[in-house]
Design a protein around this motif. Structure first.
Motif, PDB file in Angstrom:
ATOM      1  N   LYS A 122      84.132   7.816  54.077  1.00 44.36           N
ATOM      2  CA  LYS A 122      83.948   9.242  53.854  1.00 44.36           C
ATOM      3  C   LYS A 122      83.129   9.867  54.926  1.00 44.36           C
ATOM      4  N   LYS A 123      81.961   9.393  55.662  1.00 44.83           N
ATOM      5  CA  LYS A 123      81.382   9.714  56.820  1.00 44.83           C
ATOM      6  C   LYS A 123      82.408  10.104  57.921  1.00 44.83           C
ATOM      7  N   TYR A 124      83.338   8.963  58.151  1.00 47.90           N
ATOM      8  CA  TYR A 124      84.147   9.082  59.282  1.00 47.90           C
ATOM      9  C   TYR A 124      85.222  10.099  58.938  1.00 47.90           C
ATOM     10  N   GLU A 125      85.589  10.666  57.829  1.00 46.15           N
ATOM     11  CA  GLU A 125      86.574  11.570  57.444  1.00 46.15           C
ATOM     12  C   GLU A 125      86.133  12.782  57.747  1.00 46.15           C
ATOM     13  N   ALA A 153      84.334   2.506  66.200  1.00 47.01           N
ATOM     14  CA  ALA A 153      83.554   2.276  67.408  1.00 47.01           C
ATOM     15  C   ALA A 153      84.274   2.568  68.578  1.00 47.01           C
ATOM     16  N   MET A 154      85.610   1.969  68.631  1.00 50.82           N
ATOM     17  CA  MET A 154      86.451   1.772  69.867  1.00 50.82           C
ATOM     18  C   MET A 154      87.167   3.056  69.918  1.00 50.82           C
ATOM     19  N   VAL A 155      87.437   3.604  68.845  1.00 50.66           N
ATOM     20  CA  VAL A 155      88.526   4.977  69.281  1.00 50.66           C
ATOM     21  C   VAL A 155      87.899   6.444  69.027  1.00 50.66           C
ATOM     22  N   SER A 156      86.496   6.178  68.584  1.00 50.79           N
ATOM     23  CA  SER A 156      85.922   7.698  68.382  1.00 50.79           C
ATOM     24  C   SER A 156      85.131   8.080  70.057  1.00 50.79           C
ATOM     25  N   PRO A 157      85.064   9.241  70.107  1.00 47.79           N
ATOM     26  CA  PRO A 157      84.528   9.824  71.446  1.00 47.79           C
ATOM     27  C   PRO A 157      83.117   9.755  71.403  1.00 47.79           C
ATOM     28  N   PHE A 158      82.376   8.832  71.069  1.00 52.76           N
ATOM     29  CA  PHE A 158      80.889   8.610  71.051  1.00 52.76           C
ATOM     30  C   PHE A 158      80.266   8.677  72.448  1.00 52.76           C
ATOM     31  N   LYS A 159      78.873   8.666  72.812  1.00 49.09           N
ATOM     32  CA  LYS A 159      78.583   8.618  73.997  1.00 49.09           C
ATOM     33  C   LYS A 159      78.617   7.171  74.525  1.00 49.09           C
ATOM     34  N   ASN A 160      78.649   6.956  75.779  1.00 48.92           N
ATOM     35  CA  ASN A 160      78.750   5.784  76.253  1.00 48.92           C
ATOM     36  C   ASN A 160      77.681   4.706  75.805  1.00 48.92           C
ATOM     37  N   ILE A 180      76.582   4.237  60.984  1.00 50.67           N
ATOM     38  CA  ILE A 180      76.333   5.305  60.243  1.00 50.67           C
ATOM     39  C   ILE A 180      75.591   6.458  60.754  1.00 50.67           C
ATOM     40  N   SER A 181      74.435   5.808  61.560  1.00 53.97           N
ATOM     41  CA  SER A 181      73.469   6.732  62.074  1.00 53.97           C
ATOM     42  C   SER A 181      73.926   7.481  63.110  1.00 53.97           C
ATOM     43  N   ILE A 182      74.776   7.047  63.994  1.00 54.10           N
ATOM     44  CA  ILE A 182      75.384   7.736  65.223  1.00 54.10           C
ATOM     45  C   ILE A 182      76.520   8.774  64.442  1.00 54.10           C
ATOM     46  N   ILE A 183      77.256   8.521  63.566  1.00 50.32           N
ATOM     47  CA  ILE A 183      78.187   9.791  62.994  1.00 50.32           C
ATOM     48  C   ILE A 183      77.120  10.671  62.317  1.00 50.32           C
ATOM     49  N   GLU A 184      76.046  10.132  61.521  1.00 47.61           N
ATOM     50  CA  GLU A 184      75.262  11.398  60.927  1.00 47.61           C
ATOM     51  C   GLU A 184      74.817  12.275  61.916  1.00 47.61           C
ATOM     52  N   LEU A 185      74.274  11.671  63.301  1.00 50.96           N
ATOM     53  CA  LEU A 185      73.741  12.412  64.107  1.00 50.96           C
ATOM     54  C   LEU A 185      74.583  13.541  64.906  1.00 50.96           C
ATOM     55  N   LEU A 187      77.376  14.586  63.211  1.00 48.53           N
ATOM     56  CA  LEU A 187      77.539  15.377  62.122  1.00 48.53           C
ATOM     57  C   LEU A 187      76.343  16.479  62.295  1.00 48.53           C
ATOM     58  N   ILE A 188      75.336  16.080  62.102  1.00 54.20           N
ATOM     59  CA  ILE A 188      73.954  17.132  62.355  1.00 54.20           C
ATOM     60  C   ILE A 188      74.213  18.009  63.558  1.00 54.20           C
ATOM     61  N   GLY A 189      74.346  17.490  64.692  1.00 54.23           N
ATOM     62  CA  GLY A 189      74.704  17.975  65.765  1.00 54.23           C
ATOM     63  C   GLY A 189      75.526  19.205  65.719  1.00 54.23           C
ATOM     64  N   ASN A 190      76.715  18.793  65.228  1.00 59.32           N
ATOM     65  CA  ASN A 190      77.942  19.808  65.004  1.00 59.32           C
ATOM     66  C   ASN A 190      77.470  20.941  64.252  1.00 59.32           C
ATOM     67  N   ILE A 191      76.741  20.777  63.067  1.00 62.76           N
ATOM     68  CA  ILE A 191      76.195  21.797  62.143  1.00 62.76           C
ATOM     69  C   ILE A 191      75.253  22.642  62.887  1.00 62.76           C
ATOM     70  N   ASN A 192      74.326  22.201  63.879  1.00 59.97           N
ATOM     71  CA  ASN A 192      73.285  22.834  64.662  1.00 59.97           C
ATOM     72  C   ASN A 192      74.097  23.712  65.589  1.00 59.97           C
ATOM     73  N   ASN A 193      74.966  23.129  66.285  1.00 56.37           N
ATOM     74  CA  ASN A 193      75.768  23.706  67.147  1.00 56.37           C
ATOM     75  C   ASN A 193      76.397  24.957  66.613  1.00 56.37           C
ATOM     76  N   ASN A 194      77.101  24.925  65.294  1.00 57.25           N
ATOM     77  CA  ASN A 194      77.917  25.902  64.776  1.00 57.25           C
ATOM     78  C   ASN A 194      76.749  26.936  64.238  1.00 57.25           C
ATOM     79  N   THR A 195      75.641  26.654  63.920  1.00 52.33           N
ATOM     80  CA  THR A 195      74.641  27.500  63.504  1.00 52.33           C
ATOM     81  C   THR A 195      74.334  28.376  64.751  1.00 52.33           C
ATOM     82  N   VAL A 196      73.951  27.893  65.965  1.00 50.95           N
ATOM     83  CA  VAL A 196      73.470  28.487  66.892  1.00 50.95           C
ATOM     84  C   VAL A 196      74.557  29.493  67.601  1.00 50.95           C
TER      85      VAL A 196
END
Length: 197
Positions: A122-125, A153-160, A180-185, A187-196
Motif C-alpha cells: 500500500k505504501k509503495y503504491e 529497494a533496487m528499482v526505486s529512485p531512492f537517494k544513494n 517503510i521509513s524511507i518511503i514515508e519520508l 511521501l511526506i517530502g512530496n506533500i510538503n513540496n506540493n504545499t510550498v
C-alpha cells in the motif's frame, strides 16, 4: 577474500536479487574477464561524496553473460552475500581490487505477517503514484515479502545513502522497517513540496 570491485552509485545489488549490467568501459571489460577466469564473482559497492568506498557492498556472481559484436558484455549478476570492505589492494590491473570479509545473511521470512506485506504494498503504491512510476504491483504481490522489499529497494529512485542504509541492515525485519521509513519520508517530502508550490 580478494574481490574485484565495480563501484557504481545508485545501482545497489542485494543478496538474492539480480541486476542486468551493460559493461563497455575497457577497465570493467578487463574486470569481467578476470572474474570469468576465476570464480565469476565481483563486488558491487557505492562510493561517498569524496569517492571513498562505503564499508559494505554485495558480492555478485555472474550467472549469464553475452559478448556483443562491438566488444561489450551484457551480464546478469546474482547477489550472493554482503561483504565488509577491509582494504584496497595495490593496483595490478586497470580495475580496483579489495580485501573483504563476507557478512552472514540473516534472511528469515517467518516473522512477517500478511498485514506487513499489505502495508508495504500500500505504501509503495502511494509512492509510485506520486513519483509517476509506471509499475504494475500485481506482478510482485504473490512473491515472498523478502523479495518484494529487495525489489522495491533496487528499482526505486531512492537517494544513494538510503540504498546504502538498506544494504547495511542486519536482517530482513530491520530492512523492512527502514524501507517503510524511507518511503514515508519521501511521501511526506512530496506533500510538503506540493504545499510550498
Amino acid at each position: 577474500m580478494e574481490l574485484a570491485i565495480f563501484p557504481l552509485n545508485g545501482a545497489v545489488l542485494f543478496p538474492g536479487t539480480s541486476i542486468p549490467l551493460n559493461i563497455f568501459e575497457s577497465r570493467y571489460i578487463e574486470m569481467i574477464n578476470y572474474a570469468l577466469a576465476r570464480d565469476r564473482k565481483i563486488g558491487m559497492i557505492q562510493t561517498n561524496e569524496n569517492d571513498q568506498l562505503f564499508d559494505v557492498g554485495c558480492v555478485g556472481k555472474i550467472h549469464s553473460f553475452n559478448e556483443t559484436n562491438d566488444g561489450r558484455y551484457l551480464i546478469s549478476l546474482q547477489g550472493v552475500s554482503c561483504f565488509k570492505f577491509i582494504k584496497e589492494l595495490k593496483p595490478e590491473y586497470s580495475f580496483r581490487r579489495i580485501n573483504a570479509s563476507l557478512i552472514k545473511n540473516n534472511d528469515e521470512e517467518d516473522f512477517f505477517t500478511e498485514n506487513q506485506k499489505l502495508l508495504i504494498l500500500k505504501k509503495y503504491e502511494d509512492y509510485i503514484k506520486i513519483k509517476k512510476i509506471n509499475l504494475n504491483l500485481e506482478e510482485i504481490e504473490n512473491i515472498e515479502i523478502g523479495q518484494i522489499i529487495k525489489f522495491i529497494a533496487m528499482v526505486s529512485p531512492f537517494k544513494n545513502i538510503d540504498k546504502q542504509a538498506l544494504l547495511e541492515t542486519d536482517n530482513l525485519l530491520e530492512f523492512y522497517n527502514k524501507l517503510i521509513s524511507i518511503i514515508e519520508l519521501e511521501l511526506i517530502g512530496n506533500i510538503n513540496n506540493n504545499t510550498v508550490n
